[in-house]
Scaffold this motif. Sequence first.
Motif, PDB file in Angstrom:
ATOM      1  N   PRO A  37       0.804  -1.233   0.000  1.00  0.00           N
ATOM      2  CA  PRO A  37       0.000   0.000   0.000  1.00  0.00           C
ATOM      3  C   PRO A  37       0.832   1.276   0.000  1.00  0.00           C
ATOM      4  O   PRO A  37       0.394   2.301  -0.530  1.00  0.00           O
ATOM      5  CB  PRO A  37      -0.843  -0.135   1.279  1.00  0.00           C
ATOM      6  CG  PRO A  37      -0.150  -1.154   2.111  1.00  0.00           C
ATOM      7  CD  PRO A  37       0.511  -2.085   1.157  1.00  0.00           C
ATOM      8  N   VAL A  38       2.037   1.225   0.552  1.00  0.00           N
ATOM      9  CA  VAL A  38       2.892   2.418   0.539  1.00  0.00           C
ATOM     10  C   VAL A  38       3.280   2.765  -0.895  1.00  0.00           C
ATOM     11  O   VAL A  38       3.360   3.939  -1.260  1.00  0.00           O
ATOM     12  CB  VAL A  38       4.142   2.189   1.412  1.00  0.00           C
ATOM     13  CG1 VAL A  38       5.088   3.382   1.332  1.00  0.00           C
ATOM     14  CG2 VAL A  38       3.751   1.940   2.866  1.00  0.00           C
ATOM     15  N   ALA A  39       3.505   1.758  -1.730  1.00  0.00           N
ATOM     16  CA  ALA A  39       3.862   2.011  -3.127  1.00  0.00           C
ATOM     17  C   ALA A  39       2.713   2.686  -3.866  1.00  0.00           C
ATOM     18  O   ALA A  39       2.928   3.578  -4.701  1.00  0.00           O
ATOM     19  CB  ALA A  39       4.229   0.693  -3.809  1.00  0.00           C
ATOM     20  N   ARG A  40       1.479   2.293  -3.580  1.00  0.00           N
ATOM     21  CA  ARG A  40       0.325   2.912  -4.249  1.00  0.00           C
ATOM     22  C   ARG A  40       0.183   4.376  -3.864  1.00  0.00           C
ATOM     23  O   ARG A  40      -0.220   5.203  -4.684  1.00  0.00           O
ATOM     24  CB  ARG A  40      -0.953   2.148  -3.892  1.00  0.00           C
ATOM     25  CG  ARG A  40      -0.895   0.657  -4.235  1.00  0.00           C
ATOM     26  CD  ARG A  40      -2.274   0.059  -4.419  1.00  0.00           C
ATOM     27  NE  ARG A  40      -3.136   0.209  -3.256  1.00  0.00           N
ATOM     28  CZ  ARG A  40      -3.185  -0.667  -2.244  1.00  0.00           C
ATOM     29  NH1 ARG A  40      -2.387  -1.735  -2.247  1.00  0.00           N
ATOM     30  NH2 ARG A  40      -4.024  -0.490  -1.243  1.00  0.00           N
ATOM     31  N   LEU A  41       0.539   4.692  -2.630  1.00  0.00           N
ATOM     32  CA  LEU A  41       0.463   6.083  -2.193  1.00  0.00           C
ATOM     33  C   LEU A  41       1.644   6.902  -2.710  1.00  0.00           C
ATOM     34  O   LEU A  41       1.503   8.090  -2.997  1.00  0.00           O
ATOM     35  CB  LEU A  41       0.426   6.143  -0.664  1.00  0.00           C
ATOM     36  CG  LEU A  41      -0.821   5.562   0.013  1.00  0.00           C
ATOM     37  CD1 LEU A  41      -0.656   5.566   1.527  1.00  0.00           C
ATOM     38  CD2 LEU A  41      -2.067   6.351  -0.385  1.00  0.00           C
ATOM     39  N   THR A  42       2.812   6.264  -2.830  1.00  0.00           N
ATOM     40  CA  THR A  42       4.018   6.985  -3.230  1.00  0.00           C
ATOM     41  C   THR A  42       4.050   7.272  -4.723  1.00  0.00           C
ATOM     42  O   THR A  42       4.349   8.390  -5.152  1.00  0.00           O
ATOM     43  CB  THR A  42       5.271   6.173  -2.834  1.00  0.00           C
ATOM     44  OG1 THR A  42       5.248   5.934  -1.427  1.00  0.00           O
ATOM     45  CG2 THR A  42       6.548   6.907  -3.206  1.00  0.00           C
ATOM     46  N   ASP A  43       3.762   6.259  -5.541  1.00  0.00           N
ATOM     47  CA  ASP A  43       3.871   6.418  -6.996  1.00  0.00           C
ATOM     48  C   ASP A  43       2.859   5.493  -7.672  1.00  0.00           C
ATOM     49  O   ASP A  43       3.203   4.419  -8.169  1.00  0.00           O
ATOM     50  CB  ASP A  43       5.296   6.095  -7.450  1.00  0.00           C
ATOM     51  CG  ASP A  43       5.559   6.472  -8.903  1.00  0.00           C
ATOM     52  OD1 ASP A  43       4.590   6.810  -9.614  1.00  0.00           O
ATOM     53  OD2 ASP A  43       6.736   6.426  -9.321  1.00  0.00           O
ATOM     54  N   ALA A  44       1.602   5.908  -7.692  1.00  0.00           N
ATOM     55  CA  ALA A  44       0.541   5.083  -8.277  1.00  0.00           C
ATOM     56  C   ALA A  44       0.748   4.872  -9.769  1.00  0.00           C
ATOM     57  O   ALA A  44       0.362   3.828 -10.322  1.00  0.00           O
ATOM     58  CB  ALA A  44      -0.823   5.733  -8.022  1.00  0.00           C
ATOM     59  N   GLU A  45       1.391   5.831 -10.461  1.00  0.00           N
ATOM     60  CA  GLU A  45       1.608   5.694 -11.902  1.00  0.00           C
ATOM     61  C   GLU A  45       2.575   4.549 -12.206  1.00  0.00           C
ATOM     62  O   GLU A  45       2.342   3.753 -13.124  1.00  0.00           O
ATOM     63  CB  GLU A  45       2.144   7.009 -12.468  1.00  0.00           C
ATOM     64  CG  GLU A  45       2.421   7.001 -13.967  1.00  0.00           C
ATOM     65  CD  GLU A  45       1.155   6.817 -14.809  1.00  0.00           C
ATOM     66  OE1 GLU A  45       1.290   6.574 -16.013  1.00  0.00           O
ATOM     67  OE2 GLU A  45       0.050   6.930 -14.251  1.00  0.00           O
ATOM     68  N   SER A  46       3.667   4.449 -11.437  1.00  0.00           N
ATOM     69  CA  SER A  46       4.616   3.346 -11.645  1.00  0.00           C
ATOM     70  C   SER A  46       3.964   2.005 -11.332  1.00  0.00           C
ATOM     71  O   SER A  46       4.220   1.004 -12.016  1.00  0.00           O
ATOM     72  CB  SER A  46       5.860   3.549 -10.771  1.00  0.00           C
ATOM     73  OG  SER A  46       6.606   4.673 -11.196  1.00  0.00           O
ATOM     74  N   VAL A  47       3.126   1.980 -10.322  1.00  0.00           N
ATOM     75  CA  VAL A  47       2.409   0.758  -9.992  1.00  0.00           C
ATOM     76  C   VAL A  47       1.509   0.345 -11.153  1.00  0.00           C
ATOM     77  O   VAL A  47       1.453  -0.824 -11.540  1.00  0.00           O
ATOM     78  CB  VAL A  47       1.585   0.946  -8.702  1.00  0.00           C
ATOM     79  CG1 VAL A  47       0.666  -0.247  -8.471  1.00  0.00           C
ATOM     80  CG2 VAL A  47       2.511   1.143  -7.503  1.00  0.00           C
ATOM     81  N   ARG A  48       0.802   1.305 -11.733  1.00  0.00           N
ATOM     82  CA  ARG A  48      -0.097   1.012 -12.849  1.00  0.00           C
ATOM     83  C   ARG A  48       0.672   0.486 -14.058  1.00  0.00           C
ATOM     84  O   ARG A  48       0.262  -0.482 -14.712  1.00  0.00           O
ATOM     85  CB  ARG A  48      -0.863   2.277 -13.247  1.00  0.00           C
ATOM     86  CG  ARG A  48      -1.877   2.061 -14.377  1.00  0.00           C
ATOM     87  CD  ARG A  48      -2.366   3.384 -14.939  1.00  0.00           C
ATOM     88  NE  ARG A  48      -1.295   4.127 -15.581  1.00  0.00           N
ATOM     89  CZ  ARG A  48      -0.841   3.872 -16.814  1.00  0.00           C
ATOM     90  NH1 ARG A  48      -1.359   2.885 -17.522  1.00  0.00           N
ATOM     91  NH2 ARG A  48       0.120   4.604 -17.324  1.00  0.00           N
ATOM     92  N   ILE A  49       1.823   1.123 -14.348  1.00  0.00           N
ATOM     93  CA  ILE A  49       2.627   0.692 -15.503  1.00  0.00           C
ATOM     94  C   ILE A  49       3.102  -0.744 -15.313  1.00  0.00           C
ATOM     95  O   ILE A  49       2.988  -1.585 -16.216  1.00  0.00           O
ATOM     96  CB  ILE A  49       3.820   1.645 -15.702  1.00  0.00           C
ATOM     97  CG1 ILE A  49       3.328   3.035 -16.143  1.00  0.00           C
ATOM     98  CG2 ILE A  49       4.795   1.078 -16.719  1.00  0.00           C
ATOM     99  CD1 ILE A  49       4.425   4.073 -16.200  1.00  0.00           C
ATOM    100  N   ALA A  50       3.651  -1.037 -14.138  1.00  0.00           N
ATOM    101  CA  ALA A  50       4.142  -2.397 -13.886  1.00  0.00           C
ATOM    102  C   ALA A  50       3.011  -3.415 -13.964  1.00  0.00           C
ATOM    103  O   ALA A  50       3.163  -4.496 -14.557  1.00  0.00           O
ATOM    104  CB  ALA A  50       4.821  -2.450 -12.514  1.00  0.00           C
TER     105      ALA A  50
END
Length: 344
Positions: A37-50
Amino acid sequence: MVSAPDSARPPAGVARAAGGTCSKGSGEDPLLLVVDPVARLTDAESVRIARDVLRAATPGLKLCLPDDPAQTPRLLARCGSRRPVLVGDDRALLHAVRYLHGERALGGTALSVVPVGDGPSVALARSLGLPLDAVSAARTVLRGNPHAMDLLVDDEDGVVLGGVRTEASPAVRPPRREEHAERDADRAGQLAGQWRRMYQALARTMLAHGRGRASGERGGLSPAAAGRPVPSSPPASRRPPARGAQRLRVEADGAVVAGPDRPVTDVTVRTTGTGGLAEVSVQPLAGTPLRVRAHTVTVSAPDGFPGFRYRADADADSGAPAAPAASRTWTVLPRAWHLVLPAG
């Protein structure tokens, strides 16, 4: 068309599960993608791309979105026959490895990681050889190879991926008996200075009044010539170490590398990756650093000292250093875990 970030409401067909939400694609499930969940808050765009890159290449991908960081390693441990993929920063990686090690499931797991975070929060991932941009990291998950990695474990079963570094602490003070001895030595030095100045003043006064008298009269002699001893300052060996220095005993495979008689400013222990040995570096207060390699490393404080502080994986875990320890031993477990890294 830009899809909504994973932190938004789950789309239709995504079931609610203990530990967050999990969605399944059709067909086989070769990958289990757990997004911290920290990754979604920090950089949701990178999460979406991956997520999009992995989903396009593996229709059977299973996506899990835990609500709490503590749930992330538990979901990874329940990967079953799927390959676990972690999306998160160094802190999430550390928690996952520590949890899997505690469950004795680390050796049979090839962990894939998509680092997401700012520079300092993914420094450990970079040092392990993982690419930091989302596309390259996702392609590494698909095309990379598992590499066997050494693990550093302490005598309390604590896990270290990067390294350990000692930290000087203002709370670490000499034992009471030595405190009294050093305080007495300081007082003796102060009294010595006072007596020396008094003798010098008295000698000058008597010399001025005794001009013309015989040179053998005691009034015109200096304290040293008159046979009066002048106290000296305390020896350097009894003084406390300079600020930031520590008195530690460092042993590498049973051999003493540094002793408490030679203060040090820094001690680091880290794995070399796959060599089965730890690299030990000791920086003395004066002189060049000492570097050795060993399978087991023990750092301890002298008897009577309250202990020493250290920080494990300092770049990845921003928490406070460990509580003072009288002694700590780190052992290298060769090829204890597997990390998927870029091919070649």
